[in-house]
Enzyme design. Structure first.
Site, PDB file in Angstrom:
ATOM      1  CE  LYS A  13      -2.295   0.604   3.774  1.00 39.49           C
ATOM      2  NZ  LYS A  13      -2.156   1.699   4.699  1.00 39.49           N
ATOM      3  NE  ARG A  88      -6.015   2.026  11.795  1.00 39.05           N
ATOM      4  CZ  ARG A  88      -4.866   2.519  11.352  1.00 39.05           C
ATOM      5  NH1 ARG A  88      -4.832   3.681  10.755  1.00 39.05           N
ATOM      6  NH2 ARG A  88      -3.750   1.845  11.495  1.00 39.05           N
ATOM      7  NE  ARG A 127       8.603  -5.448   5.524  1.00 35.38           N
ATOM      8  CZ  ARG A 127       7.418  -4.868   5.365  1.00 35.38           C
ATOM      9  NH1 ARG A 127       7.050  -4.413   4.189  1.00 35.38           N
ATOM     10  NH2 ARG A 127       6.583  -4.756   6.386  1.00 35.38           N
ATOM     11  NE  ARG A 153       9.398  -2.261  10.352  1.00 36.01           N
ATOM     12  CZ  ARG A 153       8.457  -1.783   9.553  1.00 36.01           C
ATOM     13  NH1 ARG A 153       8.784  -1.209   8.411  1.00 36.01           N
ATOM     14  NH2 ARG A 153       7.190  -1.871   9.874  1.00 36.01           N
ATOM     15  NE  ARG A 164       1.968  -4.215  11.794  1.00 36.68           N
ATOM     16  CZ  ARG A 164       2.930  -4.156  10.853  1.00 36.68           C
ATOM     17  NH1 ARG A 164       3.920  -5.016  10.877  1.00 36.68           N
ATOM     18  NH2 ARG A 164       2.883  -3.260   9.907  1.00 36.68           N
TER      19      ARG A 164
HETATM   20  P1  AMP Z   1      -0.692   3.526  11.230  1.00 38.74           P
HETATM   21  O1  AMP Z   1       0.628   4.151  10.960  1.00 38.74           O
HETATM   22  O2  AMP Z   1      -1.741   3.892  10.193  1.00 38.74           O
HETATM   23  O3  AMP Z   1      -0.620   2.041  11.452  1.00 38.74           O
HETATM   24  O4  AMP Z   1      -1.236   4.166  12.608  1.00 38.74           O
HETATM   25  C1  AMP Z   1      -0.511   4.045  13.808  1.00 38.74           C
HETATM   26  C2  AMP Z   1      -1.451   4.175  15.000  1.00 38.74           C
HETATM   27  O5  AMP Z   1      -2.120   5.442  14.974  1.00 38.74           O
HETATM   28  C3  AMP Z   1      -2.588   3.160  15.033  1.00 38.74           C
HETATM   29  O6  AMP Z   1      -2.189   1.954  15.625  1.00 38.74           O
HETATM   30  C4  AMP Z   1      -3.644   3.881  15.867  1.00 38.74           C
HETATM   31  O7  AMP Z   1      -3.313   3.848  17.233  1.00 38.74           O
HETATM   32  C5  AMP Z   1      -3.483   5.306  15.389  1.00 38.74           C
HETATM   33  N1  AMP Z   1      -4.357   5.601  14.219  1.00 38.74           N
HETATM   34  C6  AMP Z   1      -3.955   5.911  12.939  1.00 38.74           C
HETATM   35  N2  AMP Z   1      -5.007   6.113  12.140  1.00 38.74           N
HETATM   36  C7  AMP Z   1      -6.118   5.928  12.919  1.00 38.74           C
HETATM   37  C8  AMP Z   1      -7.520   5.959  12.676  1.00 38.74           C
HETATM   38  N3  AMP Z   1      -8.016   6.242  11.453  1.00 38.74           N
HETATM   39  N4  AMP Z   1      -8.348   5.717  13.703  1.00 38.74           N
HETATM   40  C9  AMP Z   1      -7.885   5.447  14.938  1.00 38.74           C
HETATM   41  N5  AMP Z   1      -6.582   5.367  15.239  1.00 38.74           N
HETATM   42  C10 AMP Z   1      -5.691   5.608  14.243  1.00 38.74           C
END
Ligand code: AMP
Length: 208
Positions: A13, A88, A127, A153, A164
């Site tokens: 993505k 989300r 990876r 990582r 995840r």
């Molecule tokens: P990401 O980098 O998109 O995986 O986001 C990292 C963290 O930010 C997630 O694990 C959530 O804690 C928070 N987060 C990011 N986007 C959202 C969202 N749309 N709604 C709620 N929490 C978010």
């Protein structure tokens, strides 16, 4: 072009978002990046979000919706945007639709990059990053040179990846039917070279 890009961890993505932003001339809006920036800047919002992020939980809808609402009002979003990591939840999707409806600029499409779970698992767990250069390799598909100093990582380890992927499935369980019902969902086969997948996404968007 106003797009939402959906794809599991290691689905490619990030790579596709970068290419699409370039070709469409629109910014990528990542709520994860925005929250990390708020955290690094030590803002009140960042401190509030940290409690949830460090626990691997979702930040409350009102917080992320507020961030996105402000962000898409900025002039660089006039031609559109690609949303990454938002929405989300269905309430987030509804809030986004309401914000866009006010401006009479609805979403054009929601693109989901489909990759079978076994392949996602293999991509993530094999990876490796070269500590010296930051270059990312794959032990099977893109092997590192002998001199590389490899690092695995923590979030690419099998247990974490499983968690995840489960979280991603739980999230999309509600979002995919929601966007299907609205006629916005475009599913794209995510197995192939990055160029092939970009071609499929453009085809799905009618932008070849
Ligand atoms: P990401 O980098 O998109 O995986 O986001 C990292 C963290 O930010 C997630 O694990 C959530 O804690 C928070 N987060 C990011 N986007 C959202 C969202 N749309 N709604 C709620 N929490 C978010």
């Amino acid at each position: 072009m106003r797009l939402v890009l959906l794809g599991a961890p290691a689905s490619g993505k990030g790579t596709q978002a970068a290419v699409l932003c370039d070709t469409l001339g629109v910014p990528k809006i990542s709520t994860g990046d925005m929250l990390r920036a708020a955290l690094a800047a030590g803002t009140a919002l960042g401190k509030e979000a940290e409690k949830f992020m460090s626990a691997g939980a979702l930040v409350p809808d009102s917080v992320v919706i507020g961030l996105v609402d402000e962000r898409i009002a900025l002039p660089d979003c006039a031609k559109g945007f690609i949303l990454d990591g938002f929405p989300r939840t269905v309430p987030q999707a509804d809030a986004l639709a309401a914000v866009l409806a006010k401006k009479s600029t609805p979403l054009d499409a929601v693109v989901q990059i489909d990759v079978p779970r076994e392949l996602l698992m293999e991509r993530a767990t094999l990876r490796r990053t070269d500590k010296r250069t930051g270059q990312i390799y794959h032990l099977k598909y893109n092997p590192p040179p002998r001199e590389a100093e490899l690092e695995h990582r923590a979030d690419d380890r099998e247990e974490t990846v499983t968690k995840r992927l489960d979280q991603y499935d739980a999230m999309t369980a509600a979002l995919l039917p929601h966007y299907t019902a609205l006629g916005l969902l475009r599913r794209v086969d995510g197995v192939g070279t990055p160029q092939e997948i970009t071609g499929r996404i453009k085809h799905a968007l009618g932008r070849e």
